[in-house]
Write an enzyme that holds these catalytic residues in place. Structure first.
Site, PDB file in Angstrom:
ATOM      1  N   CYS A  45       2.623 -46.298  45.119  1.00  0.00           N
ATOM      2  CA  CYS A  45       3.139 -45.925  46.448  1.00  0.00           C
ATOM      3  C   CYS A  45       2.471 -44.952  47.269  1.00  0.00           C
ATOM      4  CB  CYS A  45       4.539 -45.373  46.275  1.00  0.00           C
ATOM      5  SG  CYS A  45       5.475 -44.923  47.826  1.00  0.00           S
ATOM      6  N   HIS A  83      11.728 -43.543  53.905  1.00  0.00           N
ATOM      7  CA  HIS A  83      11.099 -43.192  55.131  1.00  0.00           C
ATOM      8  C   HIS A  83      11.593 -43.952  56.417  1.00  0.00           C
ATOM      9  CE1 HIS A  83       9.191 -47.192  54.319  1.00  0.00           C
ATOM     10  NE2 HIS A  83       8.568 -47.157  55.540  1.00  0.00           N
ATOM     11  N   ASN A 107      14.361 -48.431  58.335  1.00  0.00           N
ATOM     12  CA  ASN A 107      14.702 -49.736  57.954  1.00  0.00           C
ATOM     13  C   ASN A 107      14.908 -49.590  56.381  1.00  0.00           C
ATOM     14  OD1 ASN A 107      14.274 -51.133  60.297  1.00  0.00           O
ATOM     15  ND2 ASN A 107      11.964 -51.443  59.944  1.00  0.00           N
ATOM     16  N   HIS A 109      10.658 -40.712  45.264  1.00  0.00           N
ATOM     17  CA  HIS A 109      10.240 -42.075  45.595  1.00  0.00           C
ATOM     18  C   HIS A 109      11.680 -42.834  45.240  1.00  0.00           C
ATOM     19  CE1 HIS A 109       8.253 -45.727  45.697  1.00  0.00           C
ATOM     20  NE2 HIS A 109       8.800 -46.260  44.795  1.00  0.00           N
ATOM     21  N   HIS A 144      10.023 -46.478  49.511  1.00  0.00           N
ATOM     22  CA  HIS A 144       9.877 -45.055  49.398  1.00  0.00           C
ATOM     23  C   HIS A 144      10.895 -44.680  50.667  1.00  0.00           C
ATOM     24  CE1 HIS A 144       8.209 -41.072  48.372  1.00  0.00           C
ATOM     25  NE2 HIS A 144       8.915 -40.601  49.658  1.00  0.00           N
ATOM     26  N   CYS A 182       4.001 -41.641  48.225  1.00  0.00           N
ATOM     27  CA  CYS A 182       4.339 -40.431  47.304  1.00  0.00           C
ATOM     28  C   CYS A 182       3.244 -39.411  47.185  1.00  0.00           C
ATOM     29  CB  CYS A 182       4.349 -40.985  45.782  1.00  0.00           C
ATOM     30  SG  CYS A 182       5.940 -42.031  45.451  1.00  0.00           S
ATOM     31  N   GLN A 220      10.538 -44.725  60.853  1.00  0.00           N
ATOM     32  CA  GLN A 220       9.259 -44.806  61.641  1.00  0.00           C
ATOM     33  C   GLN A 220       9.798 -44.208  63.001  1.00  0.00           C
ATOM     34  OE1 GLN A 220       6.829 -48.540  61.237  1.00  0.00           O
ATOM     35  NE2 GLN A 220       8.623 -49.212  59.891  1.00  0.00           N
TER      36      GLN A 220
END
Length: 356
Positions: free
Chosen positions: A70, A185, A172, A132, A183, A73, A187
Site C-alpha cells: 500500500c 483516505h 470515496n 491500514h 487505505h 501506509c 482527496q
C-alpha cells in the site's frame, strides 16, 4: 497541532499534521521516481457549457495493491511508500497522478467548437490515519478534528493558488464506488472553474426569495423532523426530501459558513461525533461496510460566496442487502434520477441504528 512541510523525491509537496509538537518528520524519500506528468488538458463542451479534463496519464495509476504494498501506509526499513515517515497522524501530499496541476505542457486546438486550456489547479491525497485496516467511522473525535484541521488548512492554501476557482474535499469508500486504494483516505481537488453542481445550486440560491436558500432548507427539515437522522447544538444531519440516492444524508452546521476554513473550533469539535455516528449507522444497516461518497460543498473562491453555505453530502449506492443502485439510462444519459427508497424510510432506518 504541528504542521510540517517536506517534499517527495519527484518534488511533490507533503505535509504532516501532528497532535504532538515533538514529532520527528526528518525522514527523506529516496525512491527513484519518474518525472511528474504535465497538467491535464481542459476541453469545453459547448452543448452543456462544462469543462472536461483529459488526463491520459491517470490510466497508469496504482490499482488495488495488496496491503503489504500500500503506498499510503508508512514507510518501513524494507519498503518505501508515499509517506517517508515510519508513522504519522494525518498526512496530505500532492497526488502522483493528478487531474489538475501547475506543471504545464503544450496544448493544441482540439477543434469541434471546443476551447482548450491547461488544467491548472492541484490534486491532493489526505491520509486519515496510518492504520491500514481502519476506517473514518472508527477514528477518535480527536483524530477527526485533526483531519478537519487539515481540510481547513488545505482549503485556505489551495484557494490562494492563481487560477483556482473552487476547492473540493471528499472521500470515496468501498470497492463498489470504484476506489483504487483501500487505505482510509480522501482527496482534495482545486478546480480551475466552478463545478456544474455548485453552479446549479448557487443559481437556485440567487433566485430564492426570502432568506438564504440553504438556511431555509435546513430550517424546514428541522421543523418537519421526519427526515432528521441526528443533531446536536451545532450540526444537523438529515435525509433531503428529494434524495437521489437510496441512502443520502446531508450534514449542515447551524451557522452559515462559506467553507471549512471558516468553521470555529467548537463547530469542528461538534462535527466529529455526529458524523462518525452517521457513518456507523450506514455500516449497521445491512451488516456490511457501506460504500459511500462523502462530499464537502464549499463556496467558490470568488463567485457568489455570499450565497454559499458549507455542507456535506454523504450518499451510498447500496439500496438493499446484495443490491446496488446503478446509474442506468435515465440517470446516466438524462440526469433524471429515480430513487428506490423513500427518504422518510431511509431516515427511519438510519435513526434506528443510531438509537442502538
Amino acid at each position: 497541532m504541528k504542521r510540517t512541510i517536506t517534499h517527495l523525491a519527484d518534488g511533490r509537496e507533503l505535509i504532516y499534521f501532528d497532535r504532538r509538537d515533538d514529532a520527528d518528520r526528518g525522514a527523506v524519500d529516496r525512491r527513484p521516481l519518474d518525472p511528474r506528468p504535465v497538467a491535464s488538458e481542459l476541453r469545453y463542451d459547448p452543448l452543456t457549457e462544462e469543462w472536461i479534463a483529459m488526463a491520459g496519464h491517470r490510466q497508469t495509476r496504482t490499482f488495488m495493491p495488496p496491503p503489504d504494498q500500500c503506498p499510503l501506509c508508512p514507510s518501513s526499513e524494507t519498503r518505501a511508500s508515499e509517506i517517508p515517515a515510519s508513522d504519522y497522524d494525518v498526512v496530505v501530499f500532492e497526488n502522483r497522478f493528478p487531474s489538475f496541476s501547475g506543471n504545464f505542457g503544450t496544448y493544441a486546438d482540439a477543434g469541434g467548437l471546443s476551447e482548450v486550456r491547461p488544467g491548472v489547479g492541484r490534486c491532493e491525497v489526505v491520509c486519515f490515519t496510518s492504520d491500514h485496516s481502519s476506517s473514518f467511522s472508527e477514528l477518535s473525535d480527536e483524530q477527526v478534528e485533526l483531519v478537519m484541521e487539515a481540510w481547513a488548512d488545505r482549503t485556505a492554501e489551495l484557494s490562494a493558488i492563481e487560477g483556482v476557482e473552487q476547492v473540493f474535499c471528499f472521500e470515496n469508500r468501498g470497492e463498489e464506488i470504484g476506489i483504487t486504494l483501500t487505505h482510509p483516505h480522501g482527496q482534495i481537488y482545486a478546480y480551475p472553474y466552478v463545478t456544474p453542481r455548485t453552479r446549479l445550486q448557487l443559481d437556485a440560491a440567487s433566485r430564492h426569495r426570502g432568506g438564504n436558500l440553504f438556511a431555509d432548507v435546513l430550517a424546514a427539515e428541522r421543523a418537519a423532523g421526519v427526515r432528521v437522522v441526528a443533531e446536536n447544538e451545532l450540526w444537523t444531519a438529515f435525509v433531503p426530501a428529494a434524495a437521489r440516492w437510496p441512502f443520502e444524508v446531508h450534514l449542515y452546521p447551524r451557522r452559515q459558513a462559506p467553507d471549512l476554513a471558516a468553521l470555529t473550533e467548537e463547530e469542528r469539535a461538534a462535527f466529529a461525533p455526529l458524523y462518525t455516528s452517521v457513518l456507523r449507522a450506514l455500516d449497521g444497516l445491512f451488516g456490511v461496510a457501506m460504500p459511500y461518497i462523502a462530499a464537502w460543498h464549499q463556496a467558490p473562491v470568488r463567485w457568489r460566496r455570499d450565497l454559499a453555505y458549507l455542507h456535506m453530502e454523504l450518499f451510498s449506492i447500496r439500496r438493499a442487502p446484495g443490491k446496488l443502485k446503478y446509474l442506468a439510462g435515465s440517470e446516466s444519459a438524462m440526469g433524471a434520477f429515480v430513487n428506490d427508497v423513500l427518504p422518510e424510510e431511509a431516515a427511519r432506518m438510519l435513526r434506528s441504528q443510531i438509537d442502538h
